[in-house]
Design a protein around this motif. Structure first.
Motif, PDB file in Angstrom:
ATOM      1  N   UNK A 168       4.982   2.581   0.871  1.00  0.00           N
ATOM      2  CA  UNK A 168       4.204   1.392   1.234  1.00  0.00           C
ATOM      3  C   UNK A 168       4.603   0.867   2.609  1.00  0.00           C
ATOM      4  N   UNK A 169       5.903   0.811   2.865  1.00  0.00           N
ATOM      5  CA  UNK A 169       6.375   0.317   4.170  1.00  0.00           C
ATOM      6  C   UNK A 169       5.878   1.210   5.298  1.00  0.00           C
ATOM      7  N   UNK A 181      -7.301   4.782   8.938  1.00  0.00           N
ATOM      8  CA  UNK A 181      -7.324   5.669   7.782  1.00  0.00           C
ATOM      9  C   UNK A 181      -6.005   6.444   7.777  1.00  0.00           C
ATOM     10  N   UNK A 182      -5.473   6.698   6.577  1.00  0.00           N
ATOM     11  CA  UNK A 182      -4.183   7.357   6.441  1.00  0.00           C
ATOM     12  C   UNK A 182      -4.342   8.697   5.724  1.00  0.00           C
ATOM     13  N   UNK A 183      -3.446   9.624   6.043  1.00  0.00           N
ATOM     14  CA  UNK A 183      -3.433  10.939   5.411  1.00  0.00           C
ATOM     15  C   UNK A 183      -2.075  11.151   4.763  1.00  0.00           C
ATOM     16  N   UNK A 184      -2.078  11.554   3.491  1.00  0.00           N
ATOM     17  CA  UNK A 184      -0.835  11.902   2.808  1.00  0.00           C
ATOM     18  C   UNK A 184      -0.371  13.267   3.303  1.00  0.00           C
ATOM     19  N   UNK A 198      -3.238   2.965  -5.356  1.00  0.00           N
ATOM     20  CA  UNK A 198      -2.295   1.865  -5.121  1.00  0.00           C
ATOM     21  C   UNK A 198      -2.103   1.613  -3.631  1.00  0.00           C
ATOM     22  N   UNK A 199      -2.008   2.684  -2.860  1.00  0.00           N
ATOM     23  CA  UNK A 199      -1.861   2.520  -1.417  1.00  0.00           C
ATOM     24  C   UNK A 199      -3.091   1.852  -0.809  1.00  0.00           C
ATOM     25  N   UNK A 200      -4.265   2.338  -1.192  1.00  0.00           N
ATOM     26  CA  UNK A 200      -5.496   1.761  -0.639  1.00  0.00           C
ATOM     27  C   UNK A 200      -5.599   0.277  -0.972  1.00  0.00           C
ATOM     28  N   UNK A 208      -6.438   9.436   2.477  1.00  0.00           N
ATOM     29  CA  UNK A 208      -6.876  10.781   2.103  1.00  0.00           C
ATOM     30  C   UNK A 208      -5.740  11.487   1.371  1.00  0.00           C
ATOM     31  N   UNK A 209      -5.994  11.842   0.125  1.00  0.00           N
ATOM     32  CA  UNK A 209      -5.041  12.600  -0.683  1.00  0.00           C
ATOM     33  C   UNK A 209      -5.207  14.079  -0.319  1.00  0.00           C
ATOM     34  N   UNK A 210      -4.188  14.682   0.268  1.00  0.00           N
ATOM     35  CA  UNK A 210      -4.311  16.048   0.769  1.00  0.00           C
ATOM     36  C   UNK A 210      -4.512  17.071  -0.344  1.00  0.00           C
TER      37      UNK A 210
END
Length: 244
Positions: A168-169, A181-184, A198-200, A208-210
């Motif tokens: 989260x941090x 937008x974030x990518x795992x 949870x992250x969103x 985006x879950x890879x």
């Protein structure tokens, strides 16, 4: 007839995390897959416990190449290489006409479709060279930052609740960096139940879950008939792979 997808792990997970973890990952993928797709999950026979460096990548690629004849014998329609670094994708595509998908490239291309600037959340340690990969994918101009989540791949699997605060941090730092937008950047995160949602919810931007990106791109490729033409396997390399 149902299409068959193999999720090829890049570690000997049957020895490191156990067959129960492999079964859990297969169930996760099966639940997410289309109803006309069947999923298998295989470990490699030997190699590092996780891909956390370029040295690990170098060890994993030969193991993956040795596994290609088994994929072909099983007549899989598509194979997903289960690592964000997409190890050996180009080499593997040289020796098989099976559709081979890299979840890292899939996830970052999806991020480029749905956001203007993206960041990557990575386990710590992680292989170096992300910027070079982004240049090769044509995505470097959209990249904002890579943030480490403060735990290893194995920690993410063994202690997901403890890892959450670090993830989260790092995600909030990515948004502060300017990402929309974030990518795992780790399969361990992708296989953590409900982490994407949870992250969103807590960070307020799409994630985006890879793992799922790789699965859905594989399904789309099969639906669209996108595959290498038959007969592109290198006639010199093929006998070597089969042990002839």
């Amino acid at each position: 007839m149902r299409s068959r997808i193999l999720y090829q792990l890049t570690s000997p997970m049957h020895r490191t995390l156990g067959v129960e973890e492999i079964a859990r990952r297969r169930a996760y993928l099966s639940d997410a897959a289309s109803s006309d797709v069947s999923i298998d999950v295989w470990p490699i026979e030997d190699g590092p416990s996780a891909v956390e460096s370029n040295a690990d990548v170098a060890l994993v690629v030969p193991e993956l190449l040795r596994t290609v004849p088994k994929w072909m014998a099983e007549r899989y329609d598509a194979v997903i290489i289960g690592c964000f670094s997409d190890p050996g994708i180009a080499a593997i595509r040289d020796v098989t006409d099976i559709t081979v998908i890299g979840p890292g490239g899939s996830a970052m291309h999806l991020a480029a479709q749905f956001g203007e600037r993206f960041s990557v959340l990575s386990s710590d340690p992680t292989p170096k060279g992300l910027i070079a990969r982004l240049r090769s994918l044509g995505l470097a101009e959209l990249f904002v930052s890579e943030r480490m989540v403060g735990c290893s791949v194995l920690d993410l699997v063994r202690r997901p609740d403890e890892a959450l605060n670090g993830i989260l941090a790092a995600a909030r730092d990515c948004v502060d960096d300017g990402a929309d937008i974030l990518v795992m950047g780790c399969m361990g995160m992708g296989f953590t139940p409900h982490l994407t949602e949870r992250l969103q919810d807590r960070v307020g931007v799409p994630v985006v879950n890879s793992v799922l990106a790789g699965l859905k791109i594989a399904e789309a490729a099969m639906s669209l008939g996108l595959r290498r033409p038959a007969g592109t396997t290198d006639p010199v390399t093929a006998p070597m792979l089969s042990g002839a």
